[in-house]
Every structure is written in C-alpha cells, then in structure tokens.
Write an enzyme that holds these catalytic residues in place. Structure first.
Site, PDB file in Angstrom:
ATOM      1  N   SER A 161       0.829  -1.210   0.000  1.00 39.90           N
ATOM      2  CA  SER A 161       0.000   0.000   0.000  1.00 39.90           C
ATOM      3  C   SER A 161       0.863   1.259   0.000  1.00 39.90           C
ATOM      4  CB  SER A 161      -0.958  -0.032   1.191  1.00 39.90           C
ATOM      5  OG  SER A 161      -1.812  -1.147   1.109  1.00 39.90           O
ATOM      6  N   ASP A 208      -2.202   6.067  -4.221  1.00 40.39           N
ATOM      7  CA  ASP A 208      -1.080   5.387  -3.575  1.00 40.39           C
ATOM      8  C   ASP A 208      -0.609   4.256  -4.500  1.00 40.39           C
ATOM      9  OD1 ASP A 208      -3.273   3.703  -3.202  1.00 40.39           O
ATOM     10  OD2 ASP A 208      -2.692   3.101  -1.196  1.00 40.39           O
ATOM     11  N   ASP A 255      -0.910   1.060  -4.753  1.00 39.01           N
ATOM     12  CA  ASP A 255      -1.817  -0.005  -5.205  1.00 39.01           C
ATOM     13  C   ASP A 255      -3.191   0.516  -5.589  1.00 39.01           C
ATOM     14  OD1 ASP A 255      -2.466   0.466  -2.479  1.00 39.01           O
ATOM     15  OD2 ASP A 255      -3.348  -1.525  -2.296  1.00 39.01           O
ATOM     16  N   ASP A 261      -5.779   2.088  -4.173  1.00 39.25           N
ATOM     17  CA  ASP A 261      -7.049   2.009  -3.434  1.00 39.25           C
ATOM     18  C   ASP A 261      -7.288   3.257  -2.578  1.00 39.25           C
ATOM     19  OD1 ASP A 261      -5.234   1.540  -1.383  1.00 39.25           O
ATOM     20  OD2 ASP A 261      -6.113  -0.364  -0.742  1.00 39.25           O
TER      21      ASP A 261
END
Length: 461
Positions: free
Chosen positions: A106, A250, A252, A254
């Site tokens: 993340s 970010d 990834d 999400d």
C-alpha cells in the site's frame, strides 16, 4: 527491519533475517499457508487463485515466489501482472477464482512489500479466516502436490482495461457529460501502477491528461502516502498547467486524493464525502465509514435524509457494516471509496469516475465544490506507554470520565462531543494509544488532542 503478521496478510521489509523481514522463506511459508487453507476450504474442485502486484522493485521476485508456491500445492494461478488492488478484487469473481493475492504494501515506502489475501468474492478475509491461516503458517503443516498434480499458470494482461470498462458502465458514471466538460487533469501515479491505470481511465472519459511520476518502475519519487506534505510537486504542476484538478493515488490505487485548481488539497477525508454527496443526490440510502473518519460524511448523509453508521477501523469492518445496513456507498477517510454497485473494496477508479461526473454535472471549480461541505480539521497523535500497562483499563477510565457524552466502544473509545470528537485506540503491535481528534478549526483539534493526552497521563499517574 520489520515483519508484521496480521489477519489480512503478511507485510515486511525486503532483505535481512527470516522471521524478522519479508524474506523468500517467509514469502513461501505464508503463501503456502494461504494455499493450504484454500485447499481445506474448497474440496470439490481444483483451487484457482488470481495474483497481481503493484510496481515495487521487489514485486516481481515476491510474485514469482508466491505463484510458484501455489503451483507446488497443486493450485492453478492466473497471473494478472502489474495491477492494482481493486483490479485484482474485480478479477477474482470475473475468473470464478477461489481467492486472490495482491503483492503490495500500500502506502509504505519502497523497501516494504506484502501479501494481501482475498476470498472468492475478491474481498479481504475475515478475522476468523485470517487467524486460521496464521495458525497454519505457524505449524508449517503443508502438503505439496506430486509432479502430475502441480498447478497450471496462465497470464492475463487485460484486467486493468476490463476494470475500466466495468467502472464506465456504472449507472451513475456519465462519460459523455465528462467529455463535454473538457477537463484537464494532472495525475501523480507515484511511479507505480496508478500511473498506468488512472491515465487510461481518464482518456476513456475524454479527459486531457498531464502525467507526473507515472513510470511504473517502483522508484517512488516521494513518500507514497498521499498526504499534503508529500505532494508539493503535483500541487505546483496543477497551477503551472492551469489544470482543472490533480489526482493522486497510492502505489496499489485504493486510496485517492484530489488537488483543486489552485494547487490546494481537496482533503483526503473529503474524497468519500464528495462521492457520497453525488450518490445520495441520486438515491436515498445509508452510508458507512470507520470511527476515525470525518464527521462530514454523517452531515452530508443526514442532509440527504439518509442514515449513517460507523464501524471499527479496517476495511473488512467497513464492508461488513455496509452489508448489514445495505449501504449504497461507504469507505474510509483515507481516500478509500467503497461502492457496492462495483464491488466491496476501496477503489480509486470508481472514486475518480464518480467525482468527475459530479464535477461535470455541477459545473463547478473543485475549490468551490469543497466549500459546499462542512469544514472540519483533524489531528492524529499517539501516546507511548510503558510496556505492561493495562491499556484497556486506561480506556475504561477515560470512558467513565465522559460517561455523560455520546460514546462508542466498538473500537477503543470514541467520544462524540457536540462540536468535536476524539477517538482513542490501542495498537495491536506496540504499547501506544492512538489519539485522533476532529474539530471545526485545526487549533481546536490540536488542543483537544493535548487535553486527552494530559487526561491519560493523569490516569496513569
């Protein structure tokens, strides 16, 4: 360095000693534990798992270790390659797979990586499921397949495109309206997969794209958590390009943050607020966020005659409460949009499409839209404790002192005062109490935090 084992997966730093970092041996062990759990759960057919990764430098290595471990267990693997967390979540049910793994840490810096684990719905595992996997890993009770029963590997590289197509079909996404608005947008993809996905989505919506840090090589040009102090470059570029807004995700993809046309932060907490405002303007219903998210979502929900509920912190808890209340939108104040019409997972693709549709419909500058929402300011602090102190006892004492206020004990202690709130949570990994406050000015939020810190210190003394 560090290795963190939790119900949602395993996260650690690359290199160093086994059991202290995310080494190849640790990667194999936890991938094997997840695969073993799936095989114990799915007994009527051969297990199939979707695997994707963000663009971290260690990503390809960790993905190969993970996929080959699953194959060695006799599990078929679908490799979606460079991807995003929400894309893998979408791919799992599309492929009728039994689970999914996303290799991403993340918003953590580049030395970190992680295995995030999904169920057959493409949703994060429950606490009970995660605990079973941790136990299997601890016991190392693995049984690998014989040579004729090894799993098969297949590659599918079009899932970002399929994900975009799904988003553009959502009932409240109006591509033609966005095209007519002729938006110009700067995108900061932090040199990860958002640099592939978000420009593709925007171009499909007829948006002019200016790319910043969109080369998916894993060399993060700034701290990848999308907070104001890390985003000076895009704030400056939005003004320089005379763009309508900036979009930051970010690694990834999400978490989603917006920059207004003046180069100022829209506010990560307000990503969900704006999207919910749009959705609720079209359909009455319930909303959900976690206890540490802004009160602004509740205010907007009430304005639209809906009902608001707050869950414990953690995406899996938000999703559970959304399902229980049949919420039409929800998420987390860190820029995470969960829109059930798409799927039950934080999804920046969905957030971007809803936000741009609303912006086009209202024909407003981003700064003017922000002014339509209640102004709240947050302060995030922590107090370090001596190991061995009774943290639960301390929180109960705080609760007792404020028993005449509106209090939630769903996750730590949250005290809702008429004009502000404080949320106290103990850490599961270190002797600290996290202290989040929100008020109508930054100074008031800071003062409330310091007041609570002093109160805790008095209780300890």
């Amino acid at each position: 360095m560090s290795l963190i084992k939790s119900i949602s997966g395993i996260r650690g730093t690359i290199g160093g000693k086994t059991s202290e970092n995310l080494t190849p041996l640790d990667t194999v062990k936890f991938a094997a534990a997840y695969g073993t759990w799936l095989k114990e759960t799915v007994t009527n057919k051969k297990v199939k798992v979707v695997v994707g990764r963000d663009a971290r430098i260690s990503g390809k290595m960790i993905q190969e270790l993970t996929m080959n471990t699953l194959i060695a267990l006799g599990i078929d693997v679908i490799d979606v390659g460079l991807s995003t967390t929400p894309t893998v979540e979408v791919a799992v049910p599309m492929e009728e797979a039994d689970g999914g793994i996303i290799l991403t840490a993340s918003h953590n810096p580049k030395q970190w990586n992680a295995l995030k684990l999904l169920n057959n719905h493409g949703e994060f595992l429950s606490g009970e499921e995660g605990s079973k996997i941790l136990k299997i890993a601890e016991m190392e009770s693995f049984h690998f397949a014989e040579v004729d029963a090894l799993g098969q590997l297949s590659k599918k590289n079009d899932y970002i495109d399929l994900h975009i197509e799904q988003v553009l079909r959502l009932s409240l996404v109006d591509v033609e309206k966005v095209k007519a608005a002729r938006f110009k947008v700067v995108v900061d993809g932090v040199n990860s997969t958002g640099g592939i996905a978000i420009p593709k989505l925007l171009r499909a919506m007829g948006v002019e794209v200016v790319k910043l840090y969109c080369e998916p090589d894993g060399n993060f040009p700034h701290n990848p958590e999308p907070l104001k102090e890390h985003l000076g470059a895009i704030c400056a570029l939005v003004k320089e390009e005379k763009a309508d807004l900036g979009i930051v995700v970010d690694p990834d993809v999400d978490r989603l943050a917006f920059i207004d046309e003046k180069g100022e932060m829209f506010g990560e907490e307000y990503t969900l607020v704006a999207c919910a405002d749009y959705v609720l303007s079209k359909k009455k219903g319930a909303t959900v966020s976690n206890l540490s998210s802004s009160r602004a979502l509740k205010d907007i929900t009430v304005k639209h005659e809906g009902t608001y509920k707050a869950s414990a912190v953690g995406e899996v808890n938000v999703v559970k409460l959304m399902k229980d209340t049949n919420a039409i939108i929800g998420g987390e104040g860190n820029g995470g949009i969960i829109y059930p019409e798409a799927h039950y997972g934080r999804d920046s693709f969905v957030g971007v499409a809803l936000f741009l549709t609303y912006l086009a419909e209202k024909s407003l500058k981003v700064s003017k839209l922000r002014q339509e929402y209640p102004a709240y300011f947050m302060s995030k602090n922590k107090i370090e404790l001596t190991p061995g102190l009774d943290v639960d006892g301390i929180l109960k004492s705080v609760q007792k002192r404020h028993e005449n206020e509106e209090i939630s004990t769903v996750d730590g202690v949250k005290i809702d005062f008429p004009e502000n709130w404080v949320h106290l949570r103990k850490s599961n990994t270190e002797p600290i109490i996290r202290i989040y406050t929100e008020a109508k000015t930054q100074q008031e939020a800071n003062d409330l935090a310091q007041k609570m810190i002093k109160e805790i210190e008095d209780i300890i003394a």
